[in-house]
Design a protein around this motif. Structure first.
Motif, PDB file in Angstrom:
ATOM      1  N   LYS A   1       0.845  -1.191   0.000  1.00  0.00           N
ATOM      2  CA  LYS A   1       0.000   0.000   0.000  1.00  0.00           C
ATOM      3  C   LYS A   1       0.886   1.249   0.000  1.00  0.00           C
ATOM      4  CE  LYS A   1      -3.737  -2.316   2.517  1.00  0.00           C
ATOM      5  NZ  LYS A   1      -4.596  -2.281   3.725  1.00  0.00           N
ATOM      6  N   LEU A   2       1.728   1.346  -1.005  1.00  0.00           N
ATOM      7  CA  LEU A   2       2.689   2.438  -1.058  1.00  0.00           C
ATOM      8  C   LEU A   2       2.022   3.793  -1.234  1.00  0.00           C
ATOM      9  CD1 LEU A   2       5.540   0.839  -3.205  1.00  0.00           C
ATOM     10  CD2 LEU A   2       5.636   1.477  -0.786  1.00  0.00           C
ATOM     11  N   TYR A   3       0.926   3.835  -1.986  1.00  0.00           N
ATOM     12  CA  TYR A   3       0.268   5.121  -2.222  1.00  0.00           C
ATOM     13  C   TYR A   3      -0.219   5.722  -0.898  1.00  0.00           C
ATOM     14  CZ  TYR A   3      -2.738   8.672  -4.283  1.00  0.00           C
ATOM     15  OH  TYR A   3      -3.322   9.864  -4.632  1.00  0.00           O
ATOM     16  N   SER A   4      -0.849   4.912  -0.063  1.00  0.00           N
ATOM     17  CA  SER A   4      -1.314   5.393   1.236  1.00  0.00           C
ATOM     18  C   SER A   4      -0.141   5.805   2.117  1.00  0.00           C
ATOM     19  CB  SER A   4      -2.142   4.310   1.939  1.00  0.00           C
ATOM     20  OG  SER A   4      -3.302   4.004   1.202  1.00  0.00           O
ATOM     21  N   PHE A   5       0.939   5.033   2.055  1.00  0.00           N
ATOM     22  CA  PHE A   5       2.134   5.353   2.833  1.00  0.00           C
ATOM     23  C   PHE A   5       2.693   6.713   2.425  1.00  0.00           C
ATOM     24  CE2 PHE A   5       6.837   4.961   3.222  1.00  0.00           C
ATOM     25  CZ  PHE A   5       6.911   4.955   4.601  1.00  0.00           C
TER      26      PHE A   5
ATOM     27  N   SER B   1      -2.641  17.839  -8.815  1.00  0.00           N
ATOM     28  CA  SER B   1      -3.047  16.522  -9.287  1.00  0.00           C
ATOM     29  C   SER B   1      -4.215  16.013  -8.453  1.00  0.00           C
ATOM     30  CB  SER B   1      -1.867  15.545  -9.195  1.00  0.00           C
ATOM     31  OG  SER B   1      -1.423  15.445  -7.871  1.00  0.00           O
ATOM     32  N   ASP B   2      -4.977  15.079  -9.043  1.00  0.00           N
ATOM     33  CA  ASP B   2      -6.131  14.589  -8.305  1.00  0.00           C
ATOM     34  C   ASP B   2      -5.696  13.634  -7.195  1.00  0.00           C
ATOM     35  OD1 ASP B   2      -7.076  12.312 -11.002  1.00  0.00           O
ATOM     36  OD2 ASP B   2      -5.501  12.167  -9.493  1.00  0.00           O
ATOM     37  N   ARG B   3      -6.636  13.276  -6.334  1.00  0.00           N
ATOM     38  CA  ARG B   3      -6.331  12.413  -5.196  1.00  0.00           C
ATOM     39  C   ARG B   3      -6.840  11.001  -5.420  1.00  0.00           C
ATOM     40  NH1 ARG B   3      -4.897  15.341  -0.690  1.00  0.00           N
ATOM     41  NH2 ARG B   3      -4.291  13.294   0.067  1.00  0.00           N
ATOM     42  N   ARG B   4      -7.120  10.650  -6.657  1.00  0.00           N
ATOM     43  CA  ARG B   4      -7.596   9.307  -6.948  1.00  0.00           C
ATOM     44  C   ARG B   4      -6.496   8.289  -6.644  1.00  0.00           C
ATOM     45  NH1 ARG B   4      -6.369   6.105 -11.027  1.00  0.00           N
ATOM     46  NH2 ARG B   4      -7.774   4.386 -11.572  1.00  0.00           N
ATOM     47  N   GLU B   5      -6.858   7.239  -5.908  1.00  0.00           N
ATOM     48  CA  GLU B   5      -5.865   6.222  -5.574  1.00  0.00           C
ATOM     49  C   GLU B   5      -5.724   5.251  -6.741  1.00  0.00           C
ATOM     50  OE1 GLU B   5      -4.796   2.940  -2.106  1.00  0.00           O
ATOM     51  OE2 GLU B   5      -6.390   4.426  -1.816  1.00  0.00           O
ATOM     52  N   PRO B   6      -4.516   5.093  -7.266  1.00  0.00           N
ATOM     53  CA  PRO B   6      -4.324   4.207  -8.416  1.00  0.00           C
ATOM     54  C   PRO B   6      -4.316   2.744  -8.007  1.00  0.00           C
ATOM     55  CG  PRO B   6      -2.226   5.105  -7.730  1.00  0.00           C
ATOM     56  CD  PRO B   6      -3.273   5.754  -6.856  1.00  0.00           C
ATOM     57  N   ASP B   7      -4.360   1.883  -9.004  1.00  0.00           N
ATOM     58  CA  ASP B   7      -4.209   0.454  -8.762  1.00  0.00           C
ATOM     59  C   ASP B   7      -2.864   0.199  -8.078  1.00  0.00           C
ATOM     60  OD1 ASP B   7      -4.958  -2.508  -9.620  1.00  0.00           O
ATOM     61  OD2 ASP B   7      -2.840  -2.176 -10.139  1.00  0.00           O
ATOM     62  N   PRO B   8      -2.824  -0.569  -6.990  1.00  0.00           N
ATOM     63  CA  PRO B   8      -1.570  -0.755  -6.243  1.00  0.00           C
ATOM     64  C   PRO B   8      -0.432  -1.297  -7.102  1.00  0.00           C
ATOM     65  CG  PRO B   8      -3.427  -1.539  -4.949  1.00  0.00           C
ATOM     66  CD  PRO B   8      -3.963  -1.236  -6.314  1.00  0.00           C
ATOM     67  N   GLU B   9      -0.717  -2.284  -7.944  1.00  0.00           N
ATOM     68  CA  GLU B   9       0.344  -2.851  -8.770  1.00  0.00           C
ATOM     69  C   GLU B   9       0.810  -1.843  -9.816  1.00  0.00           C
ATOM     70  OE1 GLU B   9       1.310  -6.911 -11.368  1.00  0.00           O
ATOM     71  OE2 GLU B   9      -0.719  -6.536 -10.584  1.00  0.00           O
ATOM     72  N   ALA B  10      -0.132  -1.075 -10.376  1.00  0.00           N
ATOM     73  CA  ALA B  10       0.240  -0.048 -11.350  1.00  0.00           C
ATOM     74  C   ALA B  10       1.114   1.015 -10.697  1.00  0.00           C
ATOM     75  CB  ALA B  10      -1.011   0.586 -11.945  1.00  0.00           C
TER      76      ALA B  10
ATOM     77  N   GLN C   1       1.051   9.153   0.949  1.00  0.00           N
ATOM     78  CA  GLN C   1       0.112  10.202   1.341  1.00  0.00           C
ATOM     79  C   GLN C   1       0.287  10.560   2.812  1.00  0.00           C
ATOM     80  OE1 GLN C   1      -2.040  11.934  -0.691  1.00  0.00           O
ATOM     81  NE2 GLN C   1      -0.949  10.863  -2.321  1.00  0.00           N
ATOM     82  N   ASP C   2       0.446   9.555   3.669  1.00  0.00           N
ATOM     83  CA  ASP C   2       0.654   9.814   5.099  1.00  0.00           C
ATOM     84  C   ASP C   2       1.951  10.602   5.318  1.00  0.00           C
ATOM     85  OD1 ASP C   2      -1.659   8.433   5.618  1.00  0.00           O
ATOM     86  OD2 ASP C   2      -0.644   6.572   6.196  1.00  0.00           O
ATOM     87  N   LEU C   3       3.000  10.236   4.582  1.00  0.00           N
ATOM     88  CA  LEU C   3       4.279  10.931   4.692  1.00  0.00           C
ATOM     89  C   LEU C   3       4.130  12.403   4.308  1.00  0.00           C
ATOM     90  CD1 LEU C   3       7.384  11.309   4.709  1.00  0.00           C
ATOM     91  CD2 LEU C   3       7.413  10.293   2.427  1.00  0.00           C
ATOM     92  N   SER C   4       3.480  12.647   3.164  1.00  0.00           N
ATOM     93  CA  SER C   4       3.331  14.022   2.681  1.00  0.00           C
ATOM     94  C   SER C   4       2.495  14.856   3.638  1.00  0.00           C
ATOM     95  CB  SER C   4       2.688  14.019   1.290  1.00  0.00           C
ATOM     96  OG  SER C   4       3.507  13.324   0.371  1.00  0.00           O
ATOM     97  N   GLU C   5       1.404  14.279   4.147  1.00  0.00           N
ATOM     98  CA  GLU C   5       0.533  15.026   5.047  1.00  0.00           C
ATOM     99  C   GLU C   5       1.249  15.371   6.346  1.00  0.00           C
ATOM    100  OE1 GLU C   5      -2.931  12.653   5.448  1.00  0.00           O
ATOM    101  OE2 GLU C   5      -3.571  12.937   3.368  1.00  0.00           O
ATOM    102  N   ALA C   6       2.047  14.435   6.873  1.00  0.00           N
ATOM    103  CA  ALA C   6       2.789  14.716   8.101  1.00  0.00           C
ATOM    104  C   ALA C   6       3.809  15.826   7.875  1.00  0.00           C
ATOM    105  CB  ALA C   6       3.494  13.444   8.580  1.00  0.00           C
ATOM    106  N   LEU C   7       4.475  15.773   6.736  1.00  0.00           N
ATOM    107  CA  LEU C   7       5.495  16.774   6.433  1.00  0.00           C
ATOM    108  C   LEU C   7       4.872  18.154   6.272  1.00  0.00           C
ATOM    109  CD1 LEU C   7       8.525  17.048   5.896  1.00  0.00           C
ATOM    110  CD2 LEU C   7       8.057  16.617   3.485  1.00  0.00           C
ATOM    111  N   LEU C   8       3.795  18.237   5.494  1.00  0.00           N
ATOM    112  CA  LEU C   8       3.141  19.520   5.267  1.00  0.00           C
ATOM    113  C   LEU C   8       2.521  20.060   6.551  1.00  0.00           C
ATOM    114  CD1 LEU C   8       1.473  18.899   1.788  1.00  0.00           C
ATOM    115  CD2 LEU C   8       3.559  20.159   2.291  1.00  0.00           C
ATOM    116  N   SER C   9       2.064  19.156   7.396  1.00  0.00           N
ATOM    117  CA  SER C   9       1.482  19.596   8.663  1.00  0.00           C
ATOM    118  C   SER C   9       2.524  20.288   9.529  1.00  0.00           C
ATOM    119  CB  SER C   9       0.888  18.397   9.411  1.00  0.00           C
ATOM    120  OG  SER C   9       0.448  18.764  10.698  1.00  0.00           O
ATOM    121  N   GLN C  10       3.730  19.726   9.591  1.00  0.00           N
ATOM    122  CA  GLN C  10       4.788  20.330  10.389  1.00  0.00           C
ATOM    123  C   GLN C  10       5.269  21.648   9.789  1.00  0.00           C
ATOM    124  OE1 GLN C  10       5.679  19.356  13.445  1.00  0.00           O
ATOM    125  NE2 GLN C  10       3.992  17.918  13.164  1.00  0.00           N
TER     126      GLN C  10
END
Length: 741
Positions: A253-257, A277-286, A259-268
């Motif tokens: 689940k790299l996409y979610s990982f 870019s849109d927030r649509r979650e892509p196919d995990p394998e893609a 997203q969590d990283l970016s949100e934590a960084l921007l929050s600080q």
């Protein structure tokens, strides 16, 4: 002498240098040099041979796999190693060549010290950096804030400079390379659109930067399918920890990982968590294939870019709605046109449907706007291209490729000041980009700022020594010698169709043939330039140079004046005009030409620098021969400024000041013995047209002519073009051969 077997995976010493094979580095007491992986592979192959000679084919097989297309010659790789070792003299102290074979001649040793860091021999901060690189690894970002302090969470920073370091995974997971790159890439993508703040990405550790701002460091651990990223924000001034956080995720689940990283960084940072870019979650394998493609794309070599194409294509096949994959696939084609022989027409054909699809899926991607702008630029749709570049930079002010490509467009339009500004901004974002440094070097060259252009180009070579067009580009930046000319002809034999891709390539080769004394071949190449391209500055320079070498100075003057009138603000274009006026005996007109473009020499002292030294030197010479007196301080300063330089690179005609034919002959003879050829990128005249030629003795003139003919024949012989040598070179003096048109 080699005393015992060297283990190729452990640090060892060769001559005065420590070699760290895993880090691809050389280090001595004063400095540290990074080698390319190919250069290190070649060095280790020679080391393993234990002093025995290895042929070019053996080394080529070691450096490039049998299935890989070589993107440089073995000789180029060896040249890189010699330059790194400082092995430029004779006899060679490190790597010796015998015919077509090479061998190590330096003494080697490998102390039995576990964990020895060869960089620890470097002084000062470099020692600390070596230890830091092993113990910390992972992620490092520097946030250099506007006032040099970390902003409270309630206040967003007005300026942020970010320096990421490549992640290092201590678990040695088989996928750690691309997983590590993916974290940096996720940060890069999110912060590219951060308005009101500068976001800079560098490859150096933050501790080597000024002690201002804050640093975010961390480490990525991979255990099975679990990811653990620990982030730490530290104040660089006080080295005090300000924030720490743990971000966990799964490889699946790299996409979610991300997203969590970016949100934590921007929050600080307390900045808005939004992007174009849109927030649509892509196919995990893609998404996984996409990240692997980004990892290979960032390596900027032919083989990696081809692998990137495969990964992006696979991502699209798995998820046809994932817009970033279409743009990334197009960008891979763009970079293949730079690092391989893929023609621009093919890139445009491939990219058009990809970008159409990307815009249909997500019309708000700044990366798509930049790629479309580059496509328009290559199609000659310059006005549309400029509009798209401006839009891309408005949406993503920290997207370095947009500045790079926009700078190329501006340079092609002769808007050099604006072009230079684009490259400067790109380098603020990615200071360790070879491509951006090369682009800046070309703009400086077109502005006539030769020494700055050379320095910038040398930096680009240090960062990216193996790029495809190096043998062609170095003819414009570096002194023309037997070595650079031979490199070019060997390269052009491997990629003959590349020369015809751009008309300016034919102009560059034409000037090289002039240096080799074959004016007929130069004329053939200039004729091949399309009529619509014969008003360009480079073509006009080559044409004027041709007339000048053939002593048709009236025709040369007309061409140089036409060239200068196209860009009256570029004062370097006045120099060929003034030099030609001197040849016509119009010394007062030549001095007036220089005074028009350079400040007049009056009572106030004029600062002498690398860019104006040459014209002021000529002005001193002109005032001397027409009976005027130059200010004594200027005469003395010019003497001092050129005396150290002339012996090394003959880029300033010292005889103008010293009027010493004997010294000039000594310098010229030494240069010829080391492989010098007439560098018509700087000089308009062949040696026999120089002002002091008539002051040489007959024996001196014959020696110069003989050595020059030897160098020219050496180029043609070593590059397999000896049959191209004009037979008259063996029968006529250099002076006679220049009469060809």
């Amino acid at each position: 002498m080699i005393k015992r077997q060297i283990h190729p995976l452990r640090p060892f010493k060769i001559g005065d240098w420590w070699v760290d094979p895993e880090a691809n580095k050389l280090a001595d007491q004063d400095c540290e040099i990074s080698l390319t992986p190919k250069a290190m592979t070649a060095l280790l192959a020679l080391v393993e041979a234990q002093g025995r000679s290895l042929g070019e084919e053996q080394l080529q097989e070691k450096i490039w796999s049998s299935s890989a297309q070589p993107d440089a010659s073995v000789d180029q790789i060896i040249s890189q190693l010699r330059k790194a070792f400082g092995d430029n003299g004779r006899p060679r102290r490190y790597i010796e060549r015998d015919g077509s074979t090479y061998r190590i001649v330096a003494q080697m040793s490998q102390p039995d010290v576990d964990g020895l860091c060869p960089h620890s021999h470097a002084k000062g901060r470099r020692r600390g950096l070596c230890k830091w690189g092993i113990s910390v690894g992972a992620l490092a970002l520097v946030f250099a804030l506007g006032f040099g302090v970390f902003y409270p969470k309630s206040q967003a920073p007005s300026q942020i400079i970010v320096y990421p370091i490549q992640l290092v995974d201590a678990s040695h997971h088989r996928d750690s390379a691309y997983l590590a790159t993916s974290v940096t890439d996720a940060i890069r993508s999110r912060l590219a659109t951060l308005g009101g703040a500068r976001v800079v990405f560098s490859e150096t550790a933050p501790w080597s930067r000024p002690d201002r701002g804050s640093a975010v460091s961390g480490s990525l651990q991979i255990t099975g399918s679990s990811l653990r990223l620990i982030l730490n924000i530290t104040d660089l001034a006080g080295r005090d920890s300000q924030w720490s956080g743990l971000i966990e995720g799964e490889v699946r689940k790299l996409y979610s990982f991300h997203q969590d990283l970016s949100e934590a960084l921007l929050s600080q940072l307390n900045v808005p968590n939004d992007e174009f870019s849109d927030r649509r979650e892509p196919d995990p394998e893609a998404y996984d294939y996409y990240l692997q493609g980004r990892h290979y794309w960032s390596q900027r070599d032919v083989h990696s870019l081809q692998r990137a194409l495969q990964n992006f294509s696979q991502a699209i096949s798995l998820d046809g709605q994932f817009a970033p994959a279409y743009v990334a696939l197009c960008d891979s084609y763009h970079f293949l046109s730079v690092y391989s022989d893929m023609p621009a027409s093919t890139v445009s054909e491939k990219c058009a449907p990809l970008l159409d699809r990307a815009f249909a899926l997500n019309p708000g991607m700044p990366q798509a706007y930049a790629s479309r702008a580059l496509q328009f630029s290559e199609q000659g749709r310059e006005s549309e291209a400029e509009g798209f570049y401006k839009k891309a930079l408005e949406m993503a002010p920290n997207y370095a490729p947009a500045y790079l490509w926009y700078g190329q467009l501006l340079r092609s339009q002769g808007r050099f000041i604006q072009s230079l500004a684009m490259y400067e901004q790109a380098l603020e974002l990615e200071p360790f980009s070879g491509g951006i440094n090369r682009g800046k070097a070309y703009t400086l060259l077109r502005m006539g700022r030769l020494e700055q252009a050379r320095d910038t180009y040398q930096r680009a070579l240090a960062l990216e020594p193996d790029y495809l067009y190096r043998p062609l580009d170095q003819l414009e930046f570096l002194p023309i010698t037997v070595e650079t000319a031979t490199d070019y002809f060997n390269w052009s034999r491997m990629y003959p169709h590349v020369i015809g891709r751009q008309p300016n390539n034919k102009v560059t080769e034409a000037i090289l043939w002039m240096a080799l004394g074959d004016m007929k071949k130069a004329q053939e190449l200039l004729i091949q330039v399309p009529p619509g391209m014969r008003t360009g500055a480079n073509y006009l320079y080559a044409r004027g140079l041709q007339y000048s070498i053939n002593r048709d100075y009236d025709a040369a003057l007309s061409v140089f004046q036409q060239r200068r009138s196209q860009q009256p603000g570029n004062r370097s274009y006045a120099l060929p005009v003034a030099a030609t006026l001197i040849k016509l005996g119009r010394n007062e007109d030549a001095l007036e030409e220089l005074d028009r473009y350079y400040p007049k020499l009056g009572a106030n002292k004029t600062s002498i620098d690398s860019e104006n030294r040459f014209p002021y030197l000529i002005a001193c010479y002109l005032r001397h021969i027409i009976g005027q007196k130059s200010p004594q301080y200027l005469h003395d300063e010019l003497k001092q400024s050129v005396s150290y330089k002339i012996v090394e690179a003959m880029d300033i005609p010292e005889w103008f000041v010293y009027e010493n034919p004997a010294k000039l002959f000594e310098i010229l003879r030494a240069q010829l013995m080391s492989g010098w050829l007439p560098d018509y990128n700087q000089f308009l005249w062949a040696p026999e047209q120089w002002p002091e030629w008539s002051s040489f003795t007959r024996d001196q003139q014959e020696e110069v002519t003989s050595l020059l003919r030897r160098n020219r024949q050496s180029v043609l012989r070593e590059s397999g073009r000896e049959d191209k040598l004009n037979a008259s070179l063996d029968k006529r003096s250099v002076k006679e051969t220049t009469a060809l048109n």
